[in-house]
Scaffold this active site. Structure first.
Site, PDB file in Angstrom:
ATOM      1  N   ARG A  95      45.985  40.072  38.677  1.00  0.00           N
ATOM      2  CA  ARG A  95      46.879  40.213  39.814  1.00  0.00           C
ATOM      3  C   ARG A  95      46.160  39.721  41.073  1.00  0.00           C
ATOM      4  O   ARG A  95      44.987  40.024  41.281  1.00  0.00           O
ATOM      5  CB  ARG A  95      47.254  41.681  40.028  1.00  0.00           C
ATOM      6  CG  ARG A  95      48.144  42.261  38.967  1.00  0.00           C
ATOM      7  CD  ARG A  95      49.579  41.833  39.127  1.00  0.00           C
ATOM      8  NE  ARG A  95      50.159  42.340  40.373  1.00  0.00           N
ATOM      9  CZ  ARG A  95      51.283  41.882  40.898  1.00  0.00           C
ATOM     10  NH1 ARG A  95      51.947  40.903  40.315  1.00  0.00           N
ATOM     11  NH2 ARG A  95      51.756  42.398  42.026  1.00  0.00           N
ATOM     12  N   ASN A 111      34.707  41.948  41.210  1.00  0.00           N
ATOM     13  CA  ASN A 111      35.499  41.224  40.218  1.00  0.00           C
ATOM     14  C   ASN A 111      34.584  40.334  39.385  1.00  0.00           C
ATOM     15  O   ASN A 111      33.619  39.756  39.892  1.00  0.00           O
ATOM     16  CB  ASN A 111      36.539  40.346  40.922  1.00  0.00           C
ATOM     17  CG  ASN A 111      37.392  39.555  39.933  1.00  0.00           C
ATOM     18  OD1 ASN A 111      37.963  40.118  39.013  1.00  0.00           O
ATOM     19  ND2 ASN A 111      37.454  38.247  40.123  1.00  0.00           N
ATOM     20  N   ASP A 149      39.087  34.869  44.800  1.00  0.00           N
ATOM     21  CA  ASP A 149      37.749  34.606  44.234  1.00  0.00           C
ATOM     22  C   ASP A 149      36.777  34.075  45.292  1.00  0.00           C
ATOM     23  O   ASP A 149      35.925  33.236  44.997  1.00  0.00           O
ATOM     24  CB  ASP A 149      37.848  33.620  43.071  1.00  0.00           C
ATOM     25  CG  ASP A 149      38.705  34.143  41.937  1.00  0.00           C
ATOM     26  OD1 ASP A 149      38.700  35.362  41.701  1.00  0.00           O
ATOM     27  OD2 ASP A 149      39.398  33.334  41.285  1.00  0.00           O
ATOM     28  N   GLU A 178      29.231  37.760  29.604  1.00  0.00           N
ATOM     29  CA  GLU A 178      29.996  38.417  30.669  1.00  0.00           C
ATOM     30  C   GLU A 178      29.831  39.934  30.585  1.00  0.00           C
ATOM     31  O   GLU A 178      29.662  40.603  31.616  1.00  0.00           O
ATOM     32  CB  GLU A 178      31.478  38.054  30.565  1.00  0.00           C
ATOM     33  CG  GLU A 178      31.813  36.641  30.962  1.00  0.00           C
ATOM     34  CD  GLU A 178      33.291  36.339  30.854  1.00  0.00           C
ATOM     35  OE1 GLU A 178      33.717  35.334  31.436  1.00  0.00           O
ATOM     36  OE2 GLU A 178      34.015  37.111  30.201  1.00  0.00           O
TER      37      GLU A 178
END
Length: 221
Positions: A95, A111, A149, A178
């Site tokens: 989102r 994030n 971002d 990750e």
């Protein structure tokens, strides 16, 4: 942030593989953290099962139930406020967040993004790496700000791009790294070694000039 175990909330939209990595790290005592809330914007997100199996409270807040982004974000913020989470972790949360929401969690929300930011913000990162002929790619963890971002990057992990790689192989190789990047970076938050100040990342009280780089042994340099 207060001392003691860090209180964190995790926002998901999909499989929740990064959430599972965090849950496992908490269970093994690798992270001094309590995951106090999971929020999903999709009721069918498989990652919800990871949270319920670990007895973590889950709130499903579907964006389809709200007239606009701001209303949806306000509902998410209400849940987060009740949870008293100190750190908000976006782990595959698909989102775009409103400016009001990001401002509310300035310096407290991170994030995980599958590229070496500032390269390839947004979606389809693996194909964009291949189309550009890059020799390496990776993942980044950044503070969330109003720009997509675009917040200051805290940490990264890198992998080489080989001649026979495609988007699927890059994703497969990067996925486990990750998880390691996320748990190691969250570990720095648990130790209160990372903070945010005026669009900058502070590591142990000093501004970093470039993202911390994850090493094979799990340390940063």
């Amino acid at each position: 942030m207060s001392q003691g175990a860090l209180k964190a909330a995790v926002l998901i939209s999909g499989t929740g593989s990064n959430l599972k990595a965090l849950i496992d790290a908490v269970a093994s005592k690798a992270l001094d953290m309590n995951i106090v809330q999971v929020v999903s914007n999709r009721e069918d997100a498989p990652g919800i099962n990871h949270a319920t199996s670990a007895a973590i409270p889950v709130s499903i807040i579907s964006h389809a139930d709200f007239p606009d982004r701001r209303a949806h974000d306000a509902a998410v913020a209400e849940v987060l406020q009740r949870s008293r989470a100190e750190l908000i972790i976006l782990a595959g949360y698909m989102r775009i967040l409103s400016e009001e929401f990001t401002r509310q969690y300035d310096g407290r929300m991170i994030n995980l993004h599958p590229s070496l930011l500032p390269l390839y913000k947004g979606l389809d990162t693996y194909n964009r790496v291949l189309q550009s002929g890059d020799s390496e790619t990776g993942a980044s963890i950044h503070f969330v700000t109003a720009g997509l971002d675009s917040g200051p990057v805290i940490s990264q992990v890198k992998i080489p791009v080989l001649p026979d790689d495609d988007a699927s192989s890059l994703k497969a190789k990067l996925g486990p790294l990750e998880h390691k990047l996320l748990t190691a970076t969250v570990g720095l938050f648990c130790k209160r070694e990372i903070s945010y100040q005026k669009e900058a990342v502070l590591f142990r009280g000093r501004k970093i000039e470039r993202p911390l780089q994850l090493q094979a042994d799990g340390s940063f340099h």
